[in-house]
Design a protein around this motif. Sequence first.
Motif, PDB file in Angstrom:
ATOM      1  N   GLY A   1      -8.943  -0.142   7.774  1.00  0.00           N
ATOM      2  CA  GLY A   1      -8.500   1.343   7.874  1.00  0.00           C
ATOM      3  C   GLY A   1      -8.614   2.350   6.493  1.00  0.00           C
ATOM      4  O   GLY A   1      -8.202   3.203   6.524  1.00  0.00           O
ATOM      5  N   GLY A   2      -9.705   1.830   5.907  1.00  0.00           N
ATOM      6  CA  GLY A   2     -10.458   2.601   4.858  1.00  0.00           C
ATOM      7  C   GLY A   2     -11.304   3.635   5.231  1.00  0.00           C
ATOM      8  O   GLY A   2     -11.476   3.933   6.469  1.00  0.00           O
ATOM      9  N   THR A   3     -12.039   4.052   4.124  1.00  0.00           N
ATOM     10  CA  THR A   3     -13.021   5.328   4.319  1.00  0.00           C
ATOM     11  C   THR A   3     -14.520   4.879   3.622  1.00  0.00           C
ATOM     12  O   THR A   3     -14.305   4.013   2.809  1.00  0.00           O
ATOM     13  CB  THR A   3     -12.487   6.613   3.841  1.00  0.00           C
ATOM     14  N   CYS A   4     -15.529   5.448   4.210  1.00  0.00           N
ATOM     15  CA  CYS A   4     -16.869   5.140   3.415  1.00  0.00           C
ATOM     16  C   CYS A   4     -17.057   5.928   2.144  1.00  0.00           C
ATOM     17  O   CYS A   4     -17.933   5.836   1.451  1.00  0.00           O
ATOM     18  CB  CYS A   4     -18.045   5.748   4.294  1.00  0.00           C
TER      19      CYS A   4
ATOM     20  N   SER B   1      -7.323   9.098   6.977  1.00  0.00           N
ATOM     21  CA  SER B   1      -7.669   7.799   6.797  1.00  0.00           C
ATOM     22  C   SER B   1      -6.670   7.137   6.089  1.00  0.00           C
ATOM     23  O   SER B   1      -5.648   7.617   5.525  1.00  0.00           O
ATOM     24  CB  SER B   1      -8.846   7.459   5.554  1.00  0.00           C
ATOM     25  N   ARG B   2      -6.353   5.753   6.202  1.00  0.00           N
ATOM     26  CA  ARG B   2      -5.050   4.938   5.651  1.00  0.00           C
ATOM     27  C   ARG B   2      -5.326   4.713   4.375  1.00  0.00           C
ATOM     28  O   ARG B   2      -4.631   4.226   3.554  1.00  0.00           O
ATOM     29  CB  ARG B   2      -4.735   3.831   6.406  1.00  0.00           C
ATOM     30  N   ALA B   3      -6.634   4.774   3.746  1.00  0.00           N
ATOM     31  CA  ALA B   3      -6.960   4.713   2.255  1.00  0.00           C
ATOM     32  C   ALA B   3      -6.119   5.948   1.630  1.00  0.00           C
ATOM     33  O   ALA B   3      -5.962   7.111   2.244  1.00  0.00           O
ATOM     34  CB  ALA B   3      -8.441   5.052   1.952  1.00  0.00           C
TER      35      ALA B   3
ATOM     36  N   GLU C   1     -16.704   5.853  11.303  1.00  0.00           N
ATOM     37  CA  GLU C   1     -15.334   6.264  10.783  1.00  0.00           C
ATOM     38  C   GLU C   1     -14.461   6.966  11.677  1.00  0.00           C
ATOM     39  O   GLU C   1     -13.070   6.947  11.597  1.00  0.00           O
ATOM     40  CB  GLU C   1     -15.590   6.858   9.540  1.00  0.00           C
TER      41      GLU C   1
ATOM     42  N   SER D   1       0.933  -1.106  -0.078  1.00  0.00           N
ATOM     43  CA  SER D   1      -0.048  -0.068   0.046  1.00  0.00           C
ATOM     44  C   SER D   1       0.926   1.141  -0.006  1.00  0.00           C
ATOM     45  O   SER D   1       0.147   2.298  -0.171  1.00  0.00           O
ATOM     46  CB  SER D   1      -1.087  -0.084   1.183  1.00  0.00           C
TER      47      SER D   1
ATOM     48  N   HIS E   1      -5.335  -4.181   0.619  1.00  0.00           N
ATOM     49  CA  HIS E   1      -6.727  -4.879   0.833  1.00  0.00           C
ATOM     50  C   HIS E   1      -7.616  -4.697  -0.044  1.00  0.00           C
ATOM     51  O   HIS E   1      -8.686  -5.588   0.263  1.00  0.00           O
ATOM     52  CB  HIS E   1      -7.189  -4.163   2.228  1.00  0.00           C
TER      53      HIS E   1
ATOM     54  N   CYS F   1     -13.019   3.040  -0.056  1.00  0.00           N
ATOM     55  CA  CYS F   1     -11.834   3.110  -0.572  1.00  0.00           C
ATOM     56  C   CYS F   1     -10.889   2.594   0.610  1.00  0.00           C
ATOM     57  O   CYS F   1     -11.096   2.842   1.841  1.00  0.00           O
ATOM     58  CB  CYS F   1     -11.448   4.553  -0.575  1.00  0.00           C
ATOM     59  N   VAL F   2      -9.914   1.759   0.354  1.00  0.00           N
ATOM     60  CA  VAL F   2      -9.036   1.024   1.275  1.00  0.00           C
ATOM     61  C   VAL F   2      -8.006   1.172   0.994  1.00  0.00           C
ATOM     62  O   VAL F   2      -7.439   1.091  -0.214  1.00  0.00           O
ATOM     63  CB  VAL F   2      -9.396  -0.499   1.450  1.00  0.00           C
ATOM     64  N   PRO F   3      -6.843   0.902   1.945  1.00  0.00           N
ATOM     65  CA  PRO F   3      -5.458   0.701   1.753  1.00  0.00           C
ATOM     66  C   PRO F   3      -5.256  -0.344   0.561  1.00  0.00           C
ATOM     67  O   PRO F   3      -5.767  -1.251   0.699  1.00  0.00           O
ATOM     68  CB  PRO F   3      -4.574   0.439   3.003  1.00  0.00           C
ATOM     69  N   LEU F   4      -4.340  -0.075  -0.267  1.00  0.00           N
ATOM     70  CA  LEU F   4      -4.277  -0.725  -1.831  1.00  0.00           C
ATOM     71  C   LEU F   4      -4.219  -2.279  -1.470  1.00  0.00           C
ATOM     72  O   LEU F   4      -4.757  -3.182  -2.042  1.00  0.00           O
ATOM     73  CB  LEU F   4      -3.179  -0.322  -2.569  1.00  0.00           C
TER      74      LEU F   4
END
Lengths: 456, 456
Positions: free
Chosen positions: B407-410, A177-179, B427, A102, B345, B340-343
């Motif tokens: 660790g992502g976002t809505c 966010s970690r995104a 969140e 990531s 994942h 959106c999530v850390p890549l």
Amino acid sequence: MTPEALSALSARFGEQLSTAPAVLDAHGRDESGLEHTRPHAVLFALSENDVVDALRLSAAHAFPVIPYAAGSSLEGQLIPVRGGLSLDLSRMNAVLDVQPGSFQATVQPGVTYPELNRRLRPHGLFFPVDPGAEASLGGMASTNASGTGAVRYGTMRDQVLQLRVVLPGGRVIQAGSRARKTSAGYDLRHLFIGAEGTLGVITELTVKLWPLPSHLVALRCPFETVEAAAACAVAVMTAALQPERLELLDAEGLRAVNRFEGTAYPEQPTLWIELASASAAGLDETLALCRELCLDAGALEVAAARSPAERAELWQARHHAYYALKALYPGHSSLSTDLCVPLHHLPQIIAFARAAIDEAGLQASLLGHVGDGNFHVLFHAEPDDTATWNRIQAVYDTMTALALALGGTCSGEHGVGLHKRRFLPLEHGDALDVMRGLKALLDPDGLLNPGKILPD
Amino acid sequence: MTPEALSALSARFGEQLSTAPAVLDAHGRDESGLEHTRPHAVLFALSENDVVDALRLSAAHAFPVIPYAAGSSLEGQLIPVRGGLSLDLSRMNAVLDVQPGSFQATVQPGVTYPELNRRLRPHGLFFPVDPGAEASLGGMASTNASGTGAVRYGTMRDQVLQLRVVLPGGRVIQAGSRARKTSAGYDLRHLFIGAEGTLGVITELTVKLWPLPSHLVALRCPFETVEAAAACAVAVMTAALQPERLELLDAEGLRAVNRFEGTAYPEQPTLWIELASASAAGLDETLALCRELCLDAGALEVAAARSPAERAELWQARHHAYYALKALYPGHSSLSTDLCVPLHHLPQIIAFARAAIDEAGLQASLLGHVGDGNFHVLFHAEPDDTATWNRIQAVYDTMTALALALGGTCSGEHGVGLHKRRFLPLEHGDALDVMRGLKALLDPDGLLNPGKILPD
């Protein structure tokens, strides 16, 4: 700080708390050369929980708290002007997590960027913000630090994905966010980046990482005049060569380096350019284009280096300039400006600065991250030479007024601290009231790093 | 809105104010399909001064103001849920200044990004944020929009250098600097980016521009499964190929496009990758590396296109997917997620989403900006089919809970609006209180776009 406050701190923290004179002295100064002031005590925090309890005690006993880590700030950000507790985070120095898939790492605030980079090398990744000294990630976020890599990768503001922050009173929040991107609500993260520890204490950072460039070449190009060098920097940017670094040092700087290092670089205004490409063939093309462009712009030579050792040698003069310049004037104090303007105005303001310095008969050298439109004038004078310091302040003020008139800023990377507060009304106008409102919202009792950023 | 408020508006603005039913209807909806609500009146602002006076009257008469421009928001951001004045900025659509030498342009908020790009082409520059529709720069800043270019250039948050903003009550501030970087005080600019018009009204933006890439190639790669396609996207990023775009569409999406366009693309999960290089030789190397990597990752073919016309054709299916999918279910309503999530994942959550959708027997397609870890699930159901909508919400909730746990976002790019407010407590936790504090600080009477972002 009251005796009750000190004994409450001592009861909670035992030997993590110090009031030893040498420790207080070390936490009363930074690299600015501004007047020292001791804190009443120093706490070596080992965990977020320590920070929470320190801020709870601060609220209960109304003493100031000044976050501290590497001690490398340049604008007095760490100086406890109203005493209180220096909250030393340098022992919170764990790299908590590296996620190569990531491109992100999570670190404690006391981790330095050279240490982070040592940990990243096996992954083929790096962290591109390099403000110099052995700066800590927490401090770098707090001043929105940058350095030579910003022209390609941006500043701390562009690297931080998520922060954990302890607010005055001890509440812990997570911002961001970690995104890689988020549009979920107000962006609290950027409130704390560049806030110089006045709004909260950063206890954890998740930052972006970048792949190490596969093919690199470094160039060194002397010019007849500093204006010609600045104009060439603009041309390199406009040609979309997307350099990894693009740095300037004037003739005085080269003289200082030659004396300091015993080297024999041409004592002329010099640009350093670093170019990268994913392929060797691509790099050859970019290098040929850049060389031609520099010669057209008046470069007297274009020295190029490819191997890591040769590149390090080629960069040496620029990297050692700050300390070489300080060494050139033993017993003098120095003062660095940090103006940044939209790039197309850079040659104009550099010509103006050079002329103003010479006209005032001052000793000063020009260096900077010119691909960003950011440059420093390093002034020197004897500490007690009031007449000279007044002339320096006058030149500094006119340069700043011009930078602001051109749409620029009084600080590209060092932050505001104590010394630049007077420029903020001119730079921000009514927006300064909103900044005061933010400070009152988050730190209503004004206990966190008081006396910084906002003018009294 | 009181009759007094309406007549005060009318007295100040004359024919710029409209209460015509068709105009009210047009300003009561966005592209979300959420329930419409008419504003009481619509003001077509022509200048910052108009905005100032509108917000002064709003404060004096206590009516809500909802900033509006292109009408293309996807989360109900433009819907005047408590009535009031829809403040239409679409006629403030001047490109005020383009500075190629500083890679920046200053625009009014009603300028659309396709229009800005038409104006930039002669300079060899472009603006990389492309959320679709004919979105306006002001609206794009207000939702921190992104699109296909974000994987390489970042989001609106990364592009905005300076904003002019009218605050509730009519005060005008400037946030940020035209310099590429600044460390001079609290970062107000990022407060307004992504604030969905709830903290102030943006009246001017200075944004970064980028050089048009000189050599480009686009690839289209179908895979057996959507998980394999997602894993390949992660591999492309991890290999540091730094694609210009990296997009995914699932098999259902391809079926929709084929039906909509009369095309015959393989109806399989497909990745689109665009690669750039400063040199033709560099591009050849990058393309060879990427092709090998995709085939290793299970790509069934790698179709490549270099000329602008061929690239446009190759991209067609992805670009038309959203409307093709909507057309596939005439009379149905649709709902899009925006996680959106850390890549690293991404494959996990995409596999989870696909399984949850299938298990619940729902009609839904997956598409997204997978290089950022951002993907949309587009659900379809008949408007009154409550049982199906309940199943959709349940799947949406479990997907969101997983994204947050990772660790992502809505919301990666659409913003919060009305519908996602319920995800914010999970969140943001305690940080939500700080967001409420910011709203109260800047808009104490709650008159600016009420009912958005913050849960009631």
